[in-house]
Design a protein around this motif. Structure first.
Motif, PDB file in Angstrom:
ATOM      1  N   PHE A   2       0.815  -1.203   0.000  1.00 16.42           N
ATOM      2  CA  PHE A   2       0.000   0.000   0.000  1.00 16.42           C
ATOM      3  C   PHE A   2       0.854   1.260   0.000  1.00 16.42           C
ATOM      4  O   PHE A   2       0.456   2.278  -0.569  1.00 16.42           O
ATOM      5  CB  PHE A   2      -0.956   0.006   1.201  1.00 16.42           C
ATOM      6  N   LYS A   3       2.032   1.202   0.633  1.00 19.89           N
ATOM      7  CA  LYS A   3       2.923   2.366   0.638  1.00 19.89           C
ATOM      8  C   LYS A   3       3.428   2.653  -0.774  1.00 19.89           C
ATOM      9  O   LYS A   3       3.511   3.806  -1.183  1.00 19.89           O
ATOM     10  CB  LYS A   3       4.106   2.135   1.580  1.00 19.89           C
ATOM     11  N   LYS A   4       3.735   1.587  -1.507  1.00 21.73           N
ATOM     12  CA  LYS A   4       4.210   1.752  -2.875  1.00 21.73           C
ATOM     13  C   LYS A   4       3.094   2.311  -3.758  1.00 21.73           C
ATOM     14  O   LYS A   4       3.314   3.212  -4.572  1.00 21.73           O
ATOM     15  CB  LYS A   4       4.697   0.413  -3.424  1.00 21.73           C
ATOM     16  N   LEU A   5       1.885   1.805  -3.569  1.00 25.83           N
ATOM     17  CA  LEU A   5       0.736   2.296  -4.321  1.00 25.83           C
ATOM     18  C   LEU A   5       0.469   3.762  -3.988  1.00 25.83           C
ATOM     19  O   LEU A   5       0.250   4.584  -4.874  1.00 25.83           O
ATOM     20  CB  LEU A   5      -0.503   1.448  -4.025  1.00 25.83           C
ATOM     21  N   TRP A   6       0.485   4.092  -2.700  1.00 26.21           N
ATOM     22  CA  TRP A   6       0.236   5.474  -2.272  1.00 26.21           C
ATOM     23  C   TRP A   6       1.317   6.408  -2.814  1.00 26.21           C
ATOM     24  O   TRP A   6       1.013   7.515  -3.263  1.00 26.21           O
ATOM     25  CB  TRP A   6       0.157   5.549  -0.744  1.00 26.21           C
ATOM     26  N   ALA A   7       2.567   5.955  -2.799  1.00 22.83           N
ATOM     27  CA  ALA A   7       3.661   6.785  -3.304  1.00 22.83           C
ATOM     28  C   ALA A   7       3.491   7.047  -4.797  1.00 22.83           C
ATOM     29  O   ALA A   7       3.727   8.169  -5.269  1.00 22.83           O
ATOM     30  CB  ALA A   7       5.002   6.110  -3.038  1.00 22.83           C
ATOM     31  N   SER A   8       3.043   6.048  -5.548  1.00 20.69           N
ATOM     32  CA  SER A   8       2.843   6.257  -6.979  1.00 20.69           C
ATOM     33  C   SER A   8       1.654   7.191  -7.237  1.00 20.69           C
ATOM     34  O   SER A   8       1.694   7.994  -8.165  1.00 20.69           O
ATOM     35  CB  SER A   8       2.638   4.927  -7.703  1.00 20.69           C
TER      36      SER A   8
END
Length: 64
Positions: A2-8
């Motif tokens: 989710f952190k990677k998704l949020w960062a993108s």
């Protein structure tokens, strides 16, 4: 994950904001000028096509 998704998503929104700042809208005079050109062109083309169509109808009626 989710952190990677949020960062993108955050990066995408940042890029969108940057691109929106690059937009330049035409002035009122440019808009009126462009609209006038389009309207005049449409009138000229409609007259041309009308004359061409009338000629072709006349030609076909002479052939038949």
């Amino acid at each position: 994950m989710f952190k990677k998704l949020w960062a993108s998503v955050v990066e995408f929104m940042t890029d969108v904001r940057g691109e929106i700042k690059k937009i330049s809208f035409p002035t009122r005079a440019e808009t009126i000028g462009s609209t006038t050109v389009v309207i005049v062109f449409c009138i000229i083309m409609s007259l041309y096509l009308s004359v061409l169509d009338s000629f072709l109808v006349w030609l076909v009626s002479k052939i038949i």
